[in-house]
Write a protein that holds these residues in place. Structure first.
Motif, PDB file in Angstrom:
ATOM      1  N   VAL A 247      -6.550   5.252 -13.719  1.00  0.00           N
ATOM      2  CA  VAL A 247      -5.269   4.705 -13.266  1.00  0.00           C
ATOM      3  C   VAL A 247      -5.328   4.525 -11.758  1.00  0.00           C
ATOM      4  N   GLY A 248      -5.137   3.280 -11.322  1.00  0.00           N
ATOM      5  CA  GLY A 248      -5.089   2.984  -9.893  1.00  0.00           C
ATOM      6  C   GLY A 248      -3.662   2.752  -9.433  1.00  0.00           C
ATOM      7  N   ILE A 249      -3.446   2.848  -8.141  1.00  0.00           N
ATOM      8  CA  ILE A 249      -2.122   2.654  -7.557  1.00  0.00           C
ATOM      9  C   ILE A 249      -2.159   1.461  -6.618  1.00  0.00           C
ATOM     10  N   ALA A 250      -1.292   0.481  -6.880  1.00  0.00           N
ATOM     11  CA  ALA A 250      -1.137  -0.668  -5.991  1.00  0.00           C
ATOM     12  C   ALA A 250       0.195  -0.519  -5.257  1.00  0.00           C
ATOM     13  N   GLY A 251       0.204  -0.887  -4.002  1.00  0.00           N
ATOM     14  CA  GLY A 251       1.447  -0.782  -3.246  1.00  0.00           C
ATOM     15  C   GLY A 251       1.257  -0.015  -1.952  1.00  0.00           C
ATOM     16  N   PRO A 252       2.374   0.325  -1.313  1.00  0.00           N
ATOM     17  CA  PRO A 252       3.754   0.166  -1.798  1.00  0.00           C
ATOM     18  C   PRO A 252       4.195  -1.288  -1.861  1.00  0.00           C
ATOM     19  N   PHE A 253       5.146  -1.531  -2.773  1.00  0.00           N
ATOM     20  CA  PHE A 253       5.661  -2.868  -3.016  1.00  0.00           C
ATOM     21  C   PHE A 253       7.158  -2.852  -2.752  1.00  0.00           C
ATOM     22  N   MET A 254       7.612  -3.714  -1.836  1.00  0.00           N
ATOM     23  CA  MET A 254       9.009  -3.761  -1.440  1.00  0.00           C
ATOM     24  C   MET A 254       9.773  -4.708  -2.362  1.00  0.00           C
ATOM     25  N   LEU A 255      10.707  -4.162  -3.142  1.00  0.00           N
ATOM     26  CA  LEU A 255      11.505  -4.963  -4.067  1.00  0.00           C
ATOM     27  C   LEU A 255      12.957  -4.556  -3.932  1.00  0.00           C
ATOM     28  N   CYS A 279       0.713  -7.147  -2.788  1.00  0.00           N
ATOM     29  CA  CYS A 279       1.849  -6.299  -2.380  1.00  0.00           C
ATOM     30  C   CYS A 279       1.947  -6.230  -0.861  1.00  0.00           C
ATOM     31  N   LYS A 280       0.796  -6.134  -0.214  1.00  0.00           N
ATOM     32  CA  LYS A 280       0.794  -6.045   1.246  1.00  0.00           C
ATOM     33  C   LYS A 280       1.329  -7.327   1.864  1.00  0.00           C
ATOM     34  N   ALA A 281       0.909  -8.486   1.324  1.00  0.00           N
ATOM     35  CA  ALA A 281       1.382  -9.766   1.859  1.00  0.00           C
ATOM     36  C   ALA A 281       2.884  -9.918   1.667  1.00  0.00           C
ATOM     37  N   ILE A 282       3.395  -9.484   0.516  1.00  0.00           N
ATOM     38  CA  ILE A 282       4.840  -9.575   0.267  1.00  0.00           C
ATOM     39  C   ILE A 282       5.607  -8.633   1.194  1.00  0.00           C
ATOM     40  N   ASN A 283       5.104  -7.428   1.399  1.00  0.00           N
ATOM     41  CA  ASN A 283       5.783  -6.475   2.283  1.00  0.00           C
ATOM     42  C   ASN A 283       5.842  -6.977   3.712  1.00  0.00           C
ATOM     43  N   LEU A 284       4.725  -7.539   4.208  1.00  0.00           N
ATOM     44  CA  LEU A 284       4.691  -8.047   5.582  1.00  0.00           C
ATOM     45  C   LEU A 284       5.615  -9.245   5.776  1.00  0.00           C
ATOM     46  N   SER A 285       5.974  -9.903   4.656  1.00  0.00           N
ATOM     47  CA  SER A 285       6.873 -11.055   4.736  1.00  0.00           C
ATOM     48  C   SER A 285       8.322 -10.685   4.479  1.00  0.00           C
ATOM     49  N   GLY A 286       8.609  -9.396   4.356  1.00  0.00           N
ATOM     50  CA  GLY A 286       9.997  -8.969   4.186  1.00  0.00           C
ATOM     51  C   GLY A 286      10.348  -8.493   2.801  1.00  0.00           C
ATOM     52  N   GLY A 287       9.389  -8.481   1.866  1.00  0.00           N
ATOM     53  CA  GLY A 287       9.660  -7.982   0.526  1.00  0.00           C
ATOM     54  C   GLY A 287      10.146  -9.053  -0.430  1.00  0.00           C
TER      55      GLY A 287
END
Length: 427
Positions: A247-255, A279-287
């Motif tokens: 089991v791997g962990i991706a994130g953190p993910f801003m939702l 997830c990193k690209a979405i977080n850097l763009s504001g979630g």
């Protein structure tokens, strides 16, 4: 050059030529075919029989029509009709074998197992000559492809864990009697949990009985270290072990202004890493933001009546707001989570399709929905005794396939999700 080396090279060359001749003989040797004995090419023979079949059919139909017109008995046949009937039978038999020759060859040219075994032994003896005479297989014109070996359970476990497989302790004398009873069929395998009162012991007994019946080893399938009580009556009936998946962990993910870490159980390489980059690209763009539009699982049985009018009567009954409370109470009694939301009906001829939609809590909920639908159908059978239930699920549902009704009405959770990734982040 050393004379001994020269002699060895000559012997190798001769052996290589001999090997080529033998292998070529094995490959190029042809089996005589039935089609080789035909006086005409195969395609001409097919055309002759094809034309013969339709010609004699036309001749016989014309002759019999004339006999019917003149009131002549059909069983009075002349020599030309006898020949035509024989030609019809012969051409029919030929065409029945899908143009004959391939069908005949499959009947007459089936080598016995001894012949196949002899051919395999001959090829194996040719290819298993001393490999030192043919460095790197250069003297061979071809190689016989071999199937990849099937990984044993023990090997599969070692792919994930270099430690030796944990040996299952031998069964006790009491368990041995139960195992023999399961193998003999006097005790049902599915009833071990209730009879023994110990889920772990039941899995161990079932596992050993299955090994004896199938002759296969479960050595690489872990048994220890799992809470079998937790799945009793919940999921995975008749367990014999369990498997481990990394089991791997991706994130953190801003939702929606909250951070989530996403667990992903997978053996696919780069999947978690690529998801983590997203997830990193979405977080850097504001979630990202999301809106739940609708949440309701559906099941649509189809019933049939003797008339379309009677089907329409049930449609009006189901969609009447005055009857909703009764139908909802009947539906909801099978589950403490499933709650009926809507019922929509559609009539197609004598068939009536009823689309039940209900909330299912945190579960996907197909079983609770199906039980609720069955309760309603049993209730309706009292007022509509002629109703014939064709199926508990129909194309108005629609389960496990894309359908316009699911796009329009929704099925499960209908969500709209949005993330705007900035250009500099993409760069």
């Amino acid at each position: 050059m050393d004379v001994r080396k020269l002699s060895a090279m000559e012997n190798t060359t001769k052996a290589g030529k001999t090997m080529k001749q033998k292998v070529k003989f094995v490959v190029d040797e042809e089996v005589a075919k039935v089609s080789d004995t035909l006086p005409l090419p195969l395609y001409i023979t097919n055309a002759v029989f094809f034309a013969l079949f339709f010609s004699v059919v036309y001749f016989l139909l014309t002759s019999w029509r004339e006999k019917i017109r003149t009131n002549t008995p059909l069983h009075n046949i002349d020599l030309s009709e006898i020949v035509a009937i024989l030609a019809l039978i012969a051409s029919f038999i030929y065409l029945l074998g899908f143009f004959g020759i391939d069908f005949v060859q499959s009947l007459f040219l089936q080598p016995s197992n001894d012949i196949w075994a002899a051919d395999d032994d001959e090829e194996e003896n040719i290819l298993k000559q001393d490999a030192r005479k043919f460095p790197c297989g250069q003297a061979l014109d071809y190689s016989i492809p071999k199937m990849a070996p099937i990984a044993s359970p023990k090997f599969v476990q070692k792919v994930f864990d270099d430690k030796p497989a944990i040996q299952t302790p031998p069964p006790t004398a009491e368990d041995e009697e139960i195992i023999k009873a399961v193998v003999a069929g006097t005790i049902a395998s599915y009833s071990l949990e209730s009879k023994l009162g110990d889920c772990k012991r039941a899995a161990s007994v079932r596992r050993e009985a299955l090994q004896r019946v199938t002759g296969k080893s479960f050595e690489g399938l872990p048994l220890e270290g799992f809470d079998y009580e937790s799945i009793l009556g919940q999921c995975c009936e008749m367990p014999v072990g369990y498997i481990t998946i990394p089991v791997g962990i991706a994130g953190p993910f801003m939702l929606d202004g909250r951070e989530f870490s996403v667990p992903m159980a997978t053996t696919e390489g780069c999947l978690v890493a690529s998801t983590n980059r997203g997830c990193k690209a979405i977080n850097l763009s504001g979630g990202a933001t999301s809106v739940l539009l609708k949440d309701g699982m559906t099941r649509a049985p189809v019933v049939r009546f003797n008339s379309a009018e009677r089907a329409a009567e049930l449609k009006f009954f189901m969609e009447d707001p005055a009857n909703y409370e009764t139908i909802s109470m009947i539906f909801n009694k099978s589950s403490r989570f499933g709650r009926l939301q809507t019922v929509k009906c559609a009539v197609a001829g004598k068939n009536l399709y009823m689309r039940f939609c209900c909330s299912t809590g945190d579960a996907m909920g197909m079983n609770m929905v199906s039980k609720g639908v069955q309760n309603v159908l049993d209730f309706l059978q009292n007022d509509f005794p002629e109703m014939d239930v064709i199926g508990i699920s129909s194309n108005y549902c629609s389960d496990k396939k894309p359908a316009a009704v699911n796009w329009i009405e929704g099925r499960g959770k209908s969500v709209v999700w949005e993330a705007v990734i900035k250009g500099d982040i993409v760069s």
